[in-house]
Write a protein that holds these residues in place. Structure first.
Motif, PDB file in Angstrom:
ATOM      1  N   GLU A  39      69.572 -13.111  35.026  1.00 49.45           N
ATOM      2  CA  GLU A  39      68.495 -11.682  34.638  1.00 49.45           C
ATOM      3  C   GLU A  39      67.986 -12.226  33.552  1.00 49.45           C
ATOM      4  O   GLU A  39      66.292 -12.671  33.311  1.00 49.45           O
ATOM      5  N   THR A  40      68.304 -11.859  32.778  1.00 55.06           N
ATOM      6  CA  THR A  40      68.355 -11.377  31.237  1.00 55.06           C
ATOM      7  C   THR A  40      67.630 -12.695  30.210  1.00 55.06           C
ATOM      8  O   THR A  40      66.807 -12.933  29.729  1.00 55.06           O
ATOM      9  N   PHE A  41      68.661 -13.447  30.263  1.00 63.77           N
ATOM     10  CA  PHE A  41      69.355 -15.014  29.652  1.00 63.77           C
ATOM     11  C   PHE A  41      68.903 -15.391  31.061  1.00 63.77           C
ATOM     12  O   PHE A  41      69.681 -16.041  31.320  1.00 63.77           O
ATOM     13  N   THR A  42      67.830 -16.418  30.955  1.00 64.69           N
ATOM     14  CA  THR A  42      67.426 -17.602  32.872  1.00 64.69           C
ATOM     15  C   THR A  42      67.753 -18.642  31.804  1.00 64.69           C
ATOM     16  O   THR A  42      67.769 -19.577  32.930  1.00 64.69           O
ATOM     17  N   SER A  43      68.240 -19.222  30.898  1.00 60.19           N
ATOM     18  CA  SER A  43      68.609 -20.149  30.336  1.00 60.19           C
ATOM     19  C   SER A  43      69.523 -20.899  29.479  1.00 60.19           C
ATOM     20  O   SER A  43      69.501 -19.488  28.475  1.00 60.19           O
ATOM     21  N   PRO A  44      70.771 -21.404  28.945  1.00 60.68           N
ATOM     22  CA  PRO A  44      71.463 -21.502  27.804  1.00 60.68           C
ATOM     23  C   PRO A  44      70.989 -20.875  26.556  1.00 60.68           C
ATOM     24  O   PRO A  44      71.716 -20.577  25.881  1.00 60.68           O
ATOM     25  N   PHE A  45      69.478 -22.139  26.525  1.00 58.75           N
ATOM     26  CA  PHE A  45      69.274 -21.654  25.254  1.00 58.75           C
ATOM     27  C   PHE A  45      68.467 -20.122  25.219  1.00 58.75           C
ATOM     28  O   PHE A  45      68.665 -20.327  23.708  1.00 58.75           O
ATOM     29  N   GLU A  46      67.884 -19.453  26.161  1.00 54.17           N
ATOM     30  CA  GLU A  46      67.881 -18.942  25.693  1.00 54.17           C
ATOM     31  C   GLU A  46      69.017 -17.854  25.187  1.00 54.17           C
ATOM     32  O   GLU A  46      68.828 -16.329  24.242  1.00 54.17           O
ATOM     33  N   GLY A  47      70.526 -17.976  25.905  1.00 61.86           N
ATOM     34  CA  GLY A  47      71.128 -17.438  25.104  1.00 61.86           C
ATOM     35  C   GLY A  47      71.392 -17.587  23.631  1.00 61.86           C
ATOM     36  O   GLY A  47      72.704 -17.215  23.037  1.00 61.86           O
ATOM     37  N   ILE A  48      71.919 -19.083  23.767  1.00 63.26           N
ATOM     38  CA  ILE A  48      72.052 -19.404  22.120  1.00 63.26           C
ATOM     39  C   ILE A  48      71.110 -19.150  21.195  1.00 63.26           C
ATOM     40  O   ILE A  48      70.939 -18.610  19.681  1.00 63.26           O
ATOM     41  N   TRP A  49      69.419 -18.921  21.523  1.00 63.32           N
ATOM     42  CA  TRP A  49      68.546 -18.397  20.611  1.00 63.32           C
ATOM     43  C   TRP A  49      69.318 -16.946  20.257  1.00 63.32           C
ATOM     44  O   TRP A  49      69.081 -16.643  19.227  1.00 63.32           O
ATOM     45  N   TRP A  50      69.149 -15.800  20.888  1.00 62.08           N
ATOM     46  CA  TRP A  50      69.853 -15.214  20.847  1.00 62.08           C
ATOM     47  C   TRP A  50      71.253 -15.054  20.441  1.00 62.08           C
ATOM     48  O   TRP A  50      71.230 -13.738  19.229  1.00 62.08           O
ATOM     49  N   ALA A  51      71.644 -15.524  20.436  1.00 61.14           N
ATOM     50  CA  ALA A  51      73.708 -15.131  19.477  1.00 61.14           C
ATOM     51  C   ALA A  51      72.832 -16.326  17.910  1.00 61.14           C
ATOM     52  O   ALA A  51      73.800 -15.672  17.276  1.00 61.14           O
ATOM     53  N   ILE A  52      72.505 -16.589  17.531  1.00 58.25           N
ATOM     54  CA  ILE A  52      71.923 -17.147  16.388  1.00 58.25           C
ATOM     55  C   ILE A  52      70.238 -16.009  15.794  1.00 58.25           C
ATOM     56  O   ILE A  52      71.490 -15.854  14.504  1.00 58.25           O
ATOM     57  N   ILE A  53      70.289 -15.294  16.384  1.00 60.95           N
ATOM     58  CA  ILE A  53      69.283 -14.145  15.749  1.00 60.95           C
ATOM     59  C   ILE A  53      70.908 -13.244  15.248  1.00 60.95           C
ATOM     60  O   ILE A  53      69.864 -12.423  14.431  1.00 60.95           O
ATOM     61  N   THR A  54      71.866 -13.428  16.095  1.00 57.44           N
ATOM     62  CA  THR A  54      72.334 -11.828  15.938  1.00 57.44           C
ATOM     63  C   THR A  54      72.965 -12.443  15.286  1.00 57.44           C
ATOM     64  O   THR A  54      73.691 -10.714  14.823  1.00 57.44           O
ATOM     65  N   VAL A  55      73.711 -13.144  15.193  1.00 55.90           N
ATOM     66  CA  VAL A  55      74.472 -13.450  13.475  1.00 55.90           C
ATOM     67  C   VAL A  55      73.758 -13.962  12.700  1.00 55.90           C
ATOM     68  O   VAL A  55      74.883 -13.052  11.555  1.00 55.90           O
ATOM     69  N   SER A  56      72.501 -13.539  12.941  1.00 56.44           N
ATOM     70  CA  SER A  56      72.165 -13.869  11.595  1.00 56.44           C
ATOM     71  C   SER A  56      71.792 -12.288  10.442  1.00 56.44           C
ATOM     72  O   SER A  56      70.620 -12.528   9.956  1.00 56.44           O
ATOM     73  N   THR A  57      71.878 -11.634  11.715  1.00 57.71           N
ATOM     74  CA  THR A  57      71.384 -10.358  11.186  1.00 57.71           C
ATOM     75  C   THR A  57      69.631 -10.092  11.269  1.00 57.71           C
ATOM     76  O   THR A  57      69.294  -8.929  11.061  1.00 57.71           O
ATOM     77  N   VAL A  58      69.316 -11.160  11.315  1.00 59.50           N
ATOM     78  CA  VAL A  58      67.884 -11.027  11.849  1.00 59.50           C
ATOM     79  C   VAL A  58      66.823 -10.624  13.236  1.00 59.50           C
ATOM     80  O   VAL A  58      66.419  -9.112  12.153  1.00 59.50           O
ATOM     81  N   GLY A  59      67.668  -9.993  14.149  1.00 61.77           N
ATOM     82  CA  GLY A  59      66.873  -9.624  15.089  1.00 61.77           C
ATOM     83  C   GLY A  59      65.987  -8.728  15.420  1.00 61.77           C
ATOM     84  O   GLY A  59      65.840  -7.968  15.098  1.00 61.77           O
ATOM     85  N   TYR A  60      65.584 -10.004  16.414  1.00 67.44           N
ATOM     86  CA  TYR A  60      64.356  -9.678  16.082  1.00 67.44           C
ATOM     87  C   TYR A  60      63.769  -8.758  17.669  1.00 67.44           C
ATOM     88  O   TYR A  60      63.288  -8.016  17.845  1.00 67.44           O
ATOM     89  N   GLY A  61      64.587  -8.751  18.638  1.00 68.11           N
ATOM     90  CA  GLY A  61      64.532  -7.752  19.714  1.00 68.11           C
ATOM     91  C   GLY A  61      63.921  -8.487  20.575  1.00 68.11           C
ATOM     92  O   GLY A  61      63.591  -7.334  21.375  1.00 68.11           O
ATOM     93  N   ASP A  62      63.491  -9.613  20.596  1.00 65.41           N
ATOM     94  CA  ASP A  62      62.080  -9.863  21.982  1.00 65.41           C
ATOM     95  C   ASP A  62      63.128 -10.432  23.367  1.00 65.41           C
ATOM     96  O   ASP A  62      62.338 -10.169  24.375  1.00 65.41           O
ATOM     97  N   ILE A  63      64.911 -10.417  23.488  1.00 64.91           N
ATOM     98  CA  ILE A  63      65.704  -9.977  24.227  1.00 64.91           C
ATOM     99  C   ILE A  63      66.514  -9.822  23.855  1.00 64.91           C
ATOM    100  O   ILE A  63      67.374 -10.141  22.569  1.00 64.91           O
ATOM    101  N   VAL A  64      67.491  -9.259  24.609  1.00 65.95           N
ATOM    102  CA  VAL A  64      68.613  -8.181  24.202  1.00 65.95           C
ATOM    103  C   VAL A  64      69.768  -7.903  25.408  1.00 65.95           C
ATOM    104  O   VAL A  64      69.301  -7.537  27.133  1.00 65.95           O
ATOM    105  N   PRO A  65      70.378  -7.909  25.490  1.00 66.71           N
ATOM    106  CA  PRO A  65      71.679  -7.413  26.877  1.00 66.71           C
ATOM    107  C   PRO A  65      71.066  -6.097  27.360  1.00 66.71           C
ATOM    108  O   PRO A  65      70.772  -5.155  26.610  1.00 66.71           O
ATOM    109  N   LYS A  66      71.283  -6.014  28.618  1.00 68.80           N
ATOM    110  CA  LYS A  66      71.265  -4.719  29.693  1.00 68.80           C
ATOM    111  C   LYS A  66      72.366  -4.076  29.688  1.00 68.80           C
ATOM    112  O   LYS A  66      72.288  -3.155  30.055  1.00 68.80           O
ATOM    113  N   THR A  67      73.498  -4.692  30.110  1.00 66.00           N
ATOM    114  CA  THR A  67      74.415  -4.721  31.077  1.00 66.00           C
ATOM    115  C   THR A  67      75.499  -4.124  29.600  1.00 66.00           C
ATOM    116  O   THR A  67      75.224  -4.191  28.790  1.00 66.00           O
ATOM    117  N   THR A  68      76.741  -3.162  30.627  1.00 65.62           N
ATOM    118  CA  THR A  68      77.003  -2.770  29.292  1.00 65.62           C
ATOM    119  C   THR A  68      78.144  -3.998  28.923  1.00 65.62           C
ATOM    120  O   THR A  68      78.923  -4.050  27.508  1.00 65.62           O
TER     121      THR A  68
END
Length: 333
Positions: A39-68
């Motif tokens: 529901e949060t990550f509607t496509s694999p591309f958005e998931g990969i985008w989030w992973a790149i932003i996370t590992v690079s420690t940029v952290g835009y915060g435009d899309i974040v996990p909601k569940t535990t």
């Protein structure tokens, strides 16, 4: 992983291995977060985008996990992936710096062709290199020397190879197979006989690898000139003989050194040329000179066999086998 794939992976450069691992982590966690929170990550591309932003420690915060479970994946990705990504950039930077250092220290092979190779570092080789760089040759220069610690020139057209010129490994780093011309200067740190022997040894090694390379060799003693000829030297420069001739002229007249050196300085290839005698056979030296003067050139000598005759006495008749020594003011003469 099959053994052969693992061995191929291990043989890759370190920064390539780290990059591959980092990409695998990014793509794996990108797809996992897409599966866990569609529901949060509607496509694999958005998931990969989030992973790149996370590992690079940029952290835009435009899309974040909601569940535990999604947050746990994010925590694990930061702990696992950020380290590999940071290591990759550090390794890439250090590899680049090491590559640049190796180039400066003469450890990197030259991969061009039609280049000039200059053996030995001294004042003569410095002046020769500077003149080549300022000339119309537009060819790179490879400097081979054992004593230098780094490239003495900042010009990118000069590539330094540290080593001895009589060793095949050094010559291969200079890509001697594709070299156009080679200039071997005498080592002034050795006695004259030893310096000539080293020059002949380097000449033999060069001609053995590339017989077609034009080799100009500086010799200090007369007795080693025949050995240099047998070794395949295309041109032999007896620097001591030239210096002695200039000094002898200074004995007969004062203030002669400067004009003589200036005259030699102008024989730089575009002014001092060889002309065929076909058009002048049977004519006298004086008549031939008059014809050349009309073209803007000056005849100052004749090469007949092994003899070089400067300003021969009148009458001197030009023969078929003669070669005219001409000073021309035009480069295309």
């Amino acid at each position: 992983m099959p053994p052969h794939l693992y061995l191929n992976f291990v043989r890759l450069p370190l920064f390539f291995r780290i990059l591959i691992i980092a990409l695998l982590i990014i793509f794996t966690f990108g797809f996992l977060i897409y599966i866990v929170e569609p529901e949060t990550f509607t496509s694999p591309f958005e998931g990969i985008w989030w992973a790149i932003i996370t590992v690079s420690t940029v952290g835009y915060g435009d899309i974040v996990p909601k569940t535990t479970l999604g947050k746990l994946l994010g925590m694990l990705l930061v702990l696992l992936g950020a380290g590999f990504v940071s290591t990759y950039f550090v390794t890439l930077a250090s590899t680049t710096v090491k590559k640049q250092t190796d180039i400066l220290e003469g450890k990197v092979m030259f991969k061009g062709k039609d280049h000039f190779v200059i053996v030995g570092w001294n004042e003569r080789s410095r002046v020769i290199t500077e003149k080549i760089l300022k000339s119309l040759y537009h060819a790179p220069v490879i400097l081979i020397d054992q004593s230098l610690e780094s490239n003495p020139f900042s010009d990118y057209r000069v590539h330094f190879i540290k080593g001895r010129a009589h060793i095949d490994e050094t010559l291969m780093k200079a890509n001697i197979y594709e070299a156009k011309k080679v200039i071997i200067t005498a080592d002034q740190n050795l006695d004259e006989l030893q310096a000539d022997m080293n020059s002949i040894l380097a000449l033999l090694a060069i001609k053995g690898l590339n017989p077609h390379a034009i080799c100009v060799v500086e010799m200090l003693t007369n007795e080693q000139v025949p050995n240099a000829q047998r070794a395949g030297a295309d041109e032999i420069i007896q620097s001591n003989l030239i210096s002695a001739s200039i000094m002898m002229n200074c004995l007969s007249a004062t203030r002669m050194a400067e004009p003589l050196v200036s005259l030699l300085e102008q024989f730089n290839g575009s002014r001092f040329v060889f002309r065929s005698s076909i058009s002048f056979i049977g004519k006298s030296f004086i008549d031939t000179n008059k014809l050349l003067i009309e073209e803007g050139s000056l005849l100052f000598g004749i090469k007949r066999g092994v003899d070089t005759i400067v300003n021969p006495p009148h009458p001197f008749i030009i023969k078929e086998e003669d070669i005219l020594l001409v000073i021309s003011k035009t480069e295309n003469s």
